[in-house]
Design an enzyme around this catalytic site. Structure first.
Site, mmCIF file in Angstrom:
data_model
loop_
_atom_site.group_PDB
_atom_site.id
_atom_site.type_symbol
_atom_site.label_atom_id
_atom_site.label_comp_id
_atom_site.label_asym_id
_atom_site.label_seq_id
_atom_site.Cartn_x
_atom_site.Cartn_y
_atom_site.Cartn_z
ATOM 1 N N HIS A 229 0.805 -1.216 0.116
ATOM 2 C CA HIS A 229 -0.078 -0.117 0.157
ATOM 3 C C HIS A 229 1.010 1.266 -0.180
ATOM 4 C CE1 HIS A 229 0.674 -0.956 4.049
ATOM 5 N NE2 HIS A 229 0.461 0.384 4.537
ATOM 6 N N ASP A 230 2.107 1.197 0.769
ATOM 7 C CA ASP A 230 2.817 2.341 0.589
ATOM 8 C C ASP A 230 4.133 2.370 -0.115
ATOM 9 O OD1 ASP A 230 1.349 3.934 2.338
ATOM 10 O OD2 ASP A 230 2.114 3.308 4.068
ATOM 11 N N LYS A 233 6.229 5.563 -1.130
ATOM 12 C CA LYS A 233 6.932 6.176 -0.432
ATOM 13 C C LYS A 233 8.412 6.260 -0.726
ATOM 14 C CE LYS A 233 4.419 6.204 4.007
ATOM 15 N NZ LYS A 233 4.166 5.531 5.271
ATOM 16 N N HIS A 258 2.312 9.876 -2.432
ATOM 17 C CA HIS A 258 2.915 8.495 -2.288
ATOM 18 C C HIS A 258 2.203 7.444 -2.647
ATOM 19 C CE1 HIS A 258 0.746 7.918 1.490
ATOM 20 N NE2 HIS A 258 0.755 6.752 1.391
ATOM 21 N N HIS A 284 -5.619 3.785 -0.818
ATOM 22 C CA HIS A 284 -6.049 3.708 0.571
ATOM 23 C C HIS A 284 -5.973 4.729 1.510
ATOM 24 C CE1 HIS A 284 -1.527 4.146 0.334
ATOM 25 N NE2 HIS A 284 -1.469 4.319 1.803
ATOM 26 N N HIS A 285 -5.846 5.991 1.090
ATOM 27 C CA HIS A 285 -6.184 7.201 2.129
ATOM 28 C C HIS A 285 -7.544 7.760 1.625
ATOM 29 C CE1 HIS A 285 -2.472 6.903 4.330
ATOM 30 N NE2 HIS A 285 -1.765 6.699 3.083
ATOM 31 N N ASP A 313 -5.042 -1.182 7.904
ATOM 32 C CA ASP A 313 -4.071 -0.533 8.122
ATOM 33 C C ASP A 313 -4.076 0.446 9.309
ATOM 34 O OD1 ASP A 313 -1.296 0.432 7.184
ATOM 35 O OD2 ASP A 313 -2.180 2.052 6.017
#
Ligand SMILES: [Fe+2]
Ligand SMILES: [Fe+2]
Length: 394
Positions: A229-230, A233, A258, A284-285, A313
């Site tokens: 998911h990240d 970054k 990101h 996801h955000h 998360d």
């Protein structure tokens, strides 16, 4: 049953065996099918498939202990199966307890009493022994030469399927491991307990997915794609990602990107899992009420996998210790997630999380134990991770 009928029955079973083993490519399921079919064809009480683990110099098999299945291992050369694996020759005995090669260890563990044993080697394409087929306790009389011939045919048929399934298994495992290691790379600069967070949030995501009614395969896919998911970054500069102070508005805007970077890295992948990971990375955000980023998507226009992973998360971030906060207890974390149902999170996901909460706690404990074991191994090398950074702000 007359001789002719018996032959016909065996032929039918043999054809069925061929069909069944040809359609299964998961090693685990394949071994179960093989054992069950061979047991039927040879009219015996039990069939075990032992496989050689040449790396460890051992043989292993799955046994049923009550409701549970356990993997049992033994050194090569030990017991009848070990003898067959080592020598490559078949064994046919009437009374196991009177044969010096037989060990009663397995019987002791399973509470079973072995009488007659017929065991043949499973040989791979290059003639190397892959494992052993062992049938126990013929229902009527003892094993004949004809039984032995039949078991050899079955072993030849099964061997190539087992070989293919283990190759496929290896490939699948290394694919999953590569994905997981990629995710580690992305989070390595960001947090100290990266491994723990990724393992736990991925387990939670899988559990939540199946609690949402998704199939086993879909839930497994979400489990294995969610650690990425990240991944975006990696494109965020250290000056922002590792800044201990509060981010400026401009820096925060960059941090939010990101999600976009992550999806750019994964989009249009050939792998189904990576395409799923792209959908998770970009969304996801996003918040259920439309207050999230990058596109302020609302409700069901946010992909379901991202709605699931978002809750898993954040839940894990809450119960983890961070420099700027202590670890929340599980109930408080759940209460927070619940309070955000319909706002930050999908209310349905929140509801299901409460229902499968016991499974989540159990998975968390299991992953924690696993991480402790892994840390003991990796403590031999000095920690390379930087200082822990706030995670929730991204
Ligand atoms: Fe993120
Ligand atoms: Fe995360």
């Amino acid at each position: 049953m007359g001789r002719r009928q018996e032959l016909e029955k065996r032929q039918t079973l043999l054809a069925r065996f061929g069909r069944l083993v040809a359609t299964e490519n998961r090693l685990d399921a394949l071994l179960t099918i093989i054992a069950e079919e061979v047991r039927n064809i040879l009219d015996t009480d039990r069939c075990s498939v032992f496989l050689v683990d040449s790396y460890k110099g051992e043989l292993w098999t799955k046994v049923a202990l009550g409701m549970e299945e356990k993997i049992l291992r033994m050194p090569m050369g030990q017991g009848i199966a070990g003898f067959v694996a080592k020598t490559g020759s078949a064994v046919n005995i009437r009374d196991a307890y009177r044969d010096t090669r037989f060990t009663q260890d397995l019987d002791r563990i399973t509470g079973y009493q072995t009488r007659s044993v017929l065991a043949v080697p499973l040989k791979g394409r290059d003639g190397k022994v892959l494992g052993v087929f062992e049938v126990l306790n013929k229902n009527r009389g003892s094993f004949t030469d004809e039984d032995e011939g039949l078991l050899r045919i079955l072993a030849t048929m099964a061997a190539s399927f087992i070989e293919n399934a283990s190759l496929y298994d290896d490939l699948r495992r290394s694919h999953l491991e590569t994905i997981y290691r990629m995710a580690l790379v992305a989070e390595f600069r960001d947090q100290k307990d990266t491994g723990k967070h990724l393992r736990r949030m991925s387990r939670f995501s899988g559990i939540l997915a199946s609690a949402m009614g998704m199939s086993y395969q879909e839930s497994e896919d979400i489990r294995y794609a969610s650690p990425l998911h990240d991944i975006g970054k990696v494109a965020i500069p250290d000056s922002i990602l590792r800044k201990p102070e509060k981010l400026s508005a401009e820096e925060y805007e960059e941090m939010k990107r990101h999600t976009i970077y992550g999806s750019q890295m994964l989009v249009n992948a050939e792998s189904r899992l990576l395409r799923l990971a792209a959908r998770i990375a970009i969304a996801h955000h996003e918040n259920f009420d439309g207050s999230g980023y990058p596109y302020a998507l609302k409700g069901e226009s946010i992909p379901i996998e991202a709605r699931i992973v978002a809750a898993a998360d954040v839940f894990d971030a809450l119960i983890s210790k961070r420099v700027y906060k202590g670890a929340w207890n599980l109930e408080d974390a759940l209460a927070y997630i619940k309070s955000e149902g319909g706002k930050r999170f999908d209310p349905m996901v929140v509801e299901r999380m409460a229902i499968c909460f016991e499974d989540v706690v159990e998975a968390m404990e299991e992953e924690n134990r696993r991480c402790v074991a892994e840390e003991q191994v990796s403590s031999l090398s000095p920690g390379l991770a930087g200082p822990a950074q706030p995670h929730l702000r991204s």
